[in-house]
Design an enzyme around this catalytic site. Structure first.
Site, PDB file in Angstrom:
ATOM      1  N   LYS A  90       0.823  -1.206   0.000  1.00  0.00           N
ATOM      2  CA  LYS A  90       0.000   0.000   0.000  1.00  0.00           C
ATOM      3  C   LYS A  90       0.861   1.261   0.000  1.00  0.00           C
ATOM      4  O   LYS A  90       0.404   2.325  -0.415  1.00  0.00           O
ATOM      5  CB  LYS A  90      -0.922   0.005   1.223  1.00  0.00           C
ATOM      6  N   ASP A 138      -8.629   0.314   6.354  1.00  0.00           N
ATOM      7  CA  ASP A 138      -8.563  -0.715   7.380  1.00  0.00           C
ATOM      8  C   ASP A 138      -7.131  -0.814   7.904  1.00  0.00           C
ATOM      9  O   ASP A 138      -6.774  -1.758   8.592  1.00  0.00           O
ATOM     10  CB  ASP A 138      -9.073  -2.064   6.855  1.00  0.00           C
TER      11      ASP A 138
END
Ligand SMILES: Cc1ncc(COP(=O)(O)O)c(C=O)c1O
Length: 400
Positions: A90, A138
């Site tokens: 990410k 998340d």
């Protein structure tokens, strides 16, 4: 045979929960996918990210013990646990999209472009201080956005849902971002973030997309393609099979797109892997449009717990995904432990809970049809390391 060999842990092989085969024609990279990530965007992302001072291609490991166990020619594991010190792939997407956003606003205001590297070094932080960026997460995506914002000098607010672990919240706060925790689930945190961003004029840097919101998530996905470009540069022979895990589908679509643009009709066979609790990609193929599913239970694979498929991901995957598989949580911790014990590769690998579904889906496929994988060269994505060390330790300790 030791207690922590693959054969002793999985004596009867591995099972999937659902499997859906999709009939795709094998064509050159489609315009519909190019409209999401063009060759130029992928090239620019690689040129940019690979120029950053701390950049290093992440390791491409051979899972030699799994190769022998499954009788496959090669199984490569892209180990993202070390990516920019943030612990997951990410780091490539959110941070890159923040810089692209700041560059766009700078050009609008000043009429002249600014190099992303200058933004990253904080050279225009007085300007960036007036641009607030927000996102729902998340964990891993929010950390990437917070990192990009901290580098550029933008204020940053991150929305997390009730189940996000304390360790992930702390990691985001450590980068200087403000964190808002809500009572509801991931999709509710996305909706609150979007509503507050609109109300206050803040910029959402989301890793998911929907009608009317596509430019930023397409930059996030362009950032992810860097990972695939590294694999393409390193491997002499391309993989025959990709096993790509999905939450909203952004990662899977970006990697699939990069291989598709490189190899055209000769692209690898593509399997998307989801948690059976959040099977929005599978449902999208069943209904032939991006689907939303209600999440009744949270998977331990926290990064995959997303109920709404990304529109942009659908635009790519609908044209190249050959198979969707869902898996349960049951075998996740055991597989993480096999990695940690050095029973997958030639030495121990720190594989977080989202790093193992590709391997599990591969094992389930070979359990079903071993003959199909004799000459296979497989790529699986080790998307994260111990992004929350407490969760990681607890999961390993849960394995007898
Ligand atoms: C470690 C990890 N792997 C995979 C994913 C899934 O990515 P996407 O939501 O783009 O499908 C996520 C999402 O947050 C993640 O954190």
């Amino acid at each position: 045979m030791t207690n922590n060999s693959i054969a002793s842990r999985f004596p009867d092989g591995v099972t999937w929960t659902r499997q859906l085969d999709i009939i795709q024609t094998r064509d050159a990279y489609a315009d519909s996918a190019r409209g999401v990530i063009s060759e130029e965007q992928a090239h620019n992302a690689y040129t940019e990210v690979s120029s950053w001072a701390e950049y290093q291609a992440s390791p491409l490991l051979r899972l030699s013990q799994l190769e022998s166990h499954l009788n496959c020619q090669a199984i490569h594991y892209k180990d993202e646990s070390v990516r920019f010190g943030l612990g997951s792939f990410k780091a490539l997407g959110g941070a890159y999209a923040v810089l692209k956003y700041v560059a766009g606003r700078y050009l609008e205001h000043h009429g002249s472009p600014v190099l992303l590297e200058r933004i990253r070094r904080g050279d225009i932080k007085d300007f960036a201080a007036g641009l607030k960026v927000v996102t729902a997460t998340d964990g891993n995506h929010g950390r990437s956005v917070a990192w990009g914002a901290a580098n550029a000098g933008c204020p940053c607010r991150i929305y997390i849902h009730a189940e996000v672990s304390q360790g992930r919240e702390d990691a985001i706060k450590a980068l200087g971002a403000e964190v808002i925790r809500i009572e509801g689930d991931y999709d509710e945190s996305v909706r609150l973030c979007a509503a507050e961003a609109q109300q206050h004029g803040w910029q959402m840097i989301s890793d998911t997309s929907y009608p009317g919101y596509t430019e930023i998530p397409s930059n996030v996905m362009a950032g992810y393609t860097v990972l695939a470009t590294e694999v393409i540069e390193e491997l002499k022979e391309p993989p025959t099979h990709l096993f790509l895990q999905a939450g909203v589908g952004g990662l899977a679509a970006a990697i699939a797109a990069r291989f598709w643009m490189e190899y055209g009709a000769d692209r690898p066979h593509i399997t998307v892997v989801e948690s059976s609790y959040s099977d929005c990609v599978l449902q999208s193929f069943l209904q032939q449009s991006p689907a939303t599913v209600a999440i009744k239970e949270e998977t331990i694979m926290a990064g995959l717990s997303c109920g709404e498929m990304s529109l942009l991901a659908w635009q790519i995957l609908s044209g190249c995904c050959d198979q969707v598989m869902t898996i349960s949580d049951e075998q996740v911790a055991t597989t993480m432990k096999l990695f940690a014990d050095g029973a997958m590769a030639s030495s121990p690998v720190e594989a977080g809970e989202c790093a193992v579904p590709g391997v599990l889906a591969l094992m389930a496929s070979v359990t079903d049809a071993p003959q199909d994988f004799r000459n296979a060269r497989v790529l699986v994505l080790g998307c994260e390391g111990a992004t929350d060390p407490d969760v990681y330790r607890r999961l390993l300790d849960s394995v007898a």
